[in-house]
Design a protein around this motif. Structure first.
Motif, PDB file in Angstrom:
ATOM      1  N   TYR A   1       0.886  -1.126  -0.046  1.00  0.00           N
ATOM      2  CA  TYR A   1      -0.135   0.177   0.073  1.00  0.00           C
ATOM      3  C   TYR A   1       0.875   1.354   0.021  1.00  0.00           C
ATOM      4  O   TYR A   1       1.931   1.217   0.344  1.00  0.00           O
ATOM      5  CB  TYR A   1      -0.897   0.024   1.149  1.00  0.00           C
ATOM      6  CG  TYR A   1      -0.459  -0.090   2.635  1.00  0.00           C
ATOM      7  CD1 TYR A   1      -0.294  -1.364   3.075  1.00  0.00           C
ATOM      8  CD2 TYR A   1      -0.382   0.975   3.437  1.00  0.00           C
ATOM      9  CE1 TYR A   1       0.106  -1.664   4.439  1.00  0.00           C
ATOM     10  CE2 TYR A   1       0.002   0.812   4.614  1.00  0.00           C
ATOM     11  CZ  TYR A   1       0.171  -0.424   5.018  1.00  0.00           C
ATOM     12  OH  TYR A   1       0.770  -0.593   6.561  1.00  0.00           O
TER      13      TYR A   1
ATOM     14  N   TYR B   1     -13.266   7.170   6.940  1.00  0.00           N
ATOM     15  CA  TYR B   1     -12.545   6.598   5.554  1.00  0.00           C
ATOM     16  C   TYR B   1     -13.843   6.801   4.539  1.00  0.00           C
ATOM     17  O   TYR B   1     -14.917   6.021   4.509  1.00  0.00           O
ATOM     18  CB  TYR B   1     -12.191   5.173   5.723  1.00  0.00           C
ATOM     19  CG  TYR B   1     -10.883   4.860   6.311  1.00  0.00           C
ATOM     20  CD1 TYR B   1     -10.681   5.157   7.414  1.00  0.00           C
ATOM     21  CD2 TYR B   1     -10.020   4.441   5.451  1.00  0.00           C
ATOM     22  CE1 TYR B   1      -9.529   4.699   8.157  1.00  0.00           C
ATOM     23  CE2 TYR B   1      -8.833   4.090   6.252  1.00  0.00           C
ATOM     24  CZ  TYR B   1      -8.477   3.985   7.249  1.00  0.00           C
ATOM     25  OH  TYR B   1      -7.328   3.984   8.055  1.00  0.00           O
TER      26      TYR B   1
ATOM     27  N   GLU C   1     -11.814   8.342  13.095  1.00  0.00           N
ATOM     28  CA  GLU C   1     -11.527   8.595  11.704  1.00  0.00           C
ATOM     29  C   GLU C   1     -12.552   8.180  10.817  1.00  0.00           C
ATOM     30  O   GLU C   1     -13.462   7.467  11.063  1.00  0.00           O
ATOM     31  CB  GLU C   1     -10.321   7.754  11.668  1.00  0.00           C
ATOM     32  CG  GLU C   1      -9.753   7.849  10.232  1.00  0.00           C
ATOM     33  CD  GLU C   1      -8.276   7.413  10.189  1.00  0.00           C
ATOM     34  OE1 GLU C   1      -7.503   7.044  11.238  1.00  0.00           O
ATOM     35  OE2 GLU C   1      -7.622   7.317   9.154  1.00  0.00           O
TER      36      GLU C   1
ATOM     37  N   GLY D   1      -2.554  -1.862  10.358  1.00  0.00           N
ATOM     38  CA  GLY D   1      -3.692  -1.390  11.363  1.00  0.00           C
ATOM     39  C   GLY D   1      -3.076  -0.875  12.559  1.00  0.00           C
ATOM     40  O   GLY D   1      -1.718  -1.359  12.961  1.00  0.00           O
ATOM     41  N   HIS D   2      -3.779  -0.118  13.339  1.00  0.00           N
ATOM     42  CA  HIS D   2      -2.975   0.641  14.426  1.00  0.00           C
ATOM     43  C   HIS D   2      -4.401   0.942  15.083  1.00  0.00           C
ATOM     44  O   HIS D   2      -5.758   1.242  14.731  1.00  0.00           O
ATOM     45  CB  HIS D   2      -2.324   1.733  13.894  1.00  0.00           C
ATOM     46  CG  HIS D   2      -3.174   2.685  13.108  1.00  0.00           C
ATOM     47  ND1 HIS D   2      -3.085   2.512  11.719  1.00  0.00           N
ATOM     48  CD2 HIS D   2      -3.977   3.615  13.452  1.00  0.00           C
ATOM     49  CE1 HIS D   2      -3.981   3.541  11.085  1.00  0.00           C
ATOM     50  NE2 HIS D   2      -4.359   4.200  12.146  1.00  0.00           N
TER      51      HIS D   2
ATOM     52  N   TYR E   1       0.934   1.219  16.712  1.00  0.00           N
ATOM     53  CA  TYR E   1       1.208   0.041  15.826  1.00  0.00           C
ATOM     54  C   TYR E   1       1.585  -1.123  16.667  1.00  0.00           C
ATOM     55  O   TYR E   1       1.446  -2.173  16.393  1.00  0.00           O
ATOM     56  CB  TYR E   1       2.331   0.229  14.742  1.00  0.00           C
ATOM     57  CG  TYR E   1       1.823   1.157  13.589  1.00  0.00           C
ATOM     58  CD1 TYR E   1       1.199   0.697  12.569  1.00  0.00           C
ATOM     59  CD2 TYR E   1       2.557   2.339  13.574  1.00  0.00           C
ATOM     60  CE1 TYR E   1       0.643   1.576  11.597  1.00  0.00           C
ATOM     61  CE2 TYR E   1       2.068   3.124  12.440  1.00  0.00           C
ATOM     62  CZ  TYR E   1       1.175   2.824  11.442  1.00  0.00           C
ATOM     63  OH  TYR E   1       0.748   3.518  10.759  1.00  0.00           O
TER      64      TYR E   1
ATOM     65  N   HIS F   1      -0.437   7.342  15.894  1.00  0.00           N
ATOM     66  CA  HIS F   1      -0.441   5.902  15.459  1.00  0.00           C
ATOM     67  C   HIS F   1       0.190   4.923  16.555  1.00  0.00           C
ATOM     68  O   HIS F   1       1.396   5.048  16.703  1.00  0.00           O
ATOM     69  CB  HIS F   1       0.106   5.817  14.123  1.00  0.00           C
ATOM     70  CG  HIS F   1      -0.738   6.514  13.101  1.00  0.00           C
ATOM     71  ND1 HIS F   1      -0.494   7.689  12.720  1.00  0.00           N
ATOM     72  CD2 HIS F   1      -1.746   5.989  12.207  1.00  0.00           C
ATOM     73  CE1 HIS F   1      -1.081   8.115  11.864  1.00  0.00           C
ATOM     74  NE2 HIS F   1      -1.919   6.987  11.485  1.00  0.00           N
TER      75      HIS F   1
HETATM   76  C1  S6P Z   1      -4.350   7.037   9.728  1.00  0.00           C
HETATM   77  C2  S6P Z   1      -5.095   6.213   8.841  1.00  0.00           C
HETATM   78  C3  S6P Z   1      -4.519   5.790   7.393  1.00  0.00           C
HETATM   79  C4  S6P Z   1      -3.543   4.638   7.608  1.00  0.00           C
HETATM   80  C5  S6P Z   1      -3.306   3.999   6.495  1.00  0.00           C
HETATM   81  C6  S6P Z   1      -2.312   2.857   6.445  1.00  0.00           C
HETATM   82  O1  S6P Z   1      -4.777   6.941  10.826  1.00  0.00           O
HETATM   83  O2  S6P Z   1      -5.751   5.076   9.273  1.00  0.00           O
HETATM   84  O3  S6P Z   1      -4.033   6.904   6.649  1.00  0.00           O
HETATM   85  O4  S6P Z   1      -2.504   5.079   7.895  1.00  0.00           O
HETATM   86  O5  S6P Z   1      -4.341   3.320   5.694  1.00  0.00           O
HETATM   87  O6  S6P Z   1      -2.506   2.130   7.383  1.00  0.00           O
HETATM   88  P1  S6P Z   1      -1.483   1.784   8.682  1.00  0.00           P
HETATM   89  O7  S6P Z   1      -2.304   0.961   9.505  1.00  0.00           O
HETATM   90  O8  S6P Z   1      -0.192   1.200   8.060  1.00  0.00           O
HETATM   91  O9  S6P Z   1      -1.111   2.971   9.213  1.00  0.00           O
END
Ligand code: S6P
Ligand code: ZN
Length: 191
Positions: free
Chosen positions: A61, A108, A106, A96-97, A169, A167
């Motif tokens: 991604y 989406y 958030e 994911g976090h 993780y 974040h």
């Molecule tokens: C940030 C939001 C997204 C994720 C992106 C990648 O809060 O949830 O921008 O950062 O989809 O996922 P990840 O889990 O690697 O940050």
């Protein structure tokens, strides 16, 4: 720059072009790229992931971001572009976090592709909300979140979240999610 009546400097308004078909942001300030080799420990079948890494280590991604101060009151935004693919029979997904300030939500807005937003709470609830073009997923405060691509084209979302969210993780890297998403015999399986 002048002071507003809070602790922040006045920021100038701005705008940015987003290509909804391609899922890219014109002139992003930062592009985060995660490949298969960044995903060790996340999939059920580590041998299948090692095979992928050994082939061409495909991009899983990309996250296109604008530089915005990570402060209370700001809104961070990005385009998240999750490529299609499988690790064994498990669908490509983001790490994911939780948010570091866990009580931050958030939004989406899915603009292309199909899949799920997997969400979980620390007390064991787990929900998979469908993601598809023009569908919005609301991630409430305190829910960890991971997107999963079940289709054959990129799963692209426009994300907005509080500037000071941060974040976390580590918890997901250690514990994962209670559910995973697979394609078996051409059908989606969530288990
Ligand atoms: C940030 C939001 C997204 C994720 C992106 C990648 O809060 O949830 O921008 O950062 O989809 O996922 P990840 O889990 O690697 O940050
Ligand atoms: Zn988030």
């Amino acid at each position: 720059m002048m002071d507003c009546n809070c602790r922040h400097k006045i920021m100038m308004p701005w705008s940015v072009d987003i290509d909804l078909a391609d899922g890219t942001m014109r002139e992003p300030d930062r592009v985060l790229v995660r490949r298969a080799s960044d995903m060790e420990g996340y999939y059920k079948d580590p041998a299948a992931l090692r095979d992928l890494i050994g082939q061409d280590d495909p991009v899983h991604y990309e996250v296109f971001e604008k530089q915005i101060p990570e402060q209370y009151g700001q809104l961070l935004l990005c385009i998240s572009k999750l490529h299609p693919g499988r690790v064994g029979d498990e669908c490509f997904m983001t790490k994911g976090h939780y948010h570091t300030i866990s009580h931050t939500a958030e939004v989406y807005l899915c603009i292309r592709g199909q899949g799920y937003m997997l969400m979980k709470t620390a007390d064991g609830q787990c929900v998979a909300e469908p993601m598809r073009r023009n569908r919005m997923v609301y991630v409430p405060p305190c829910w960890a979140h991971r997107s999963v691509n079940t289709g054959d084209e990129p799963l692209i979302s426009f994300c907005v979240y509080p500037g000071d969210a941060g974040h976390n993780y580590g918890d997901i890297a250690q514990q994962g999610f209670p559910k995973r998403v697979f394609i078996r015999d051409g059908r989606e399986v969530i288990e």
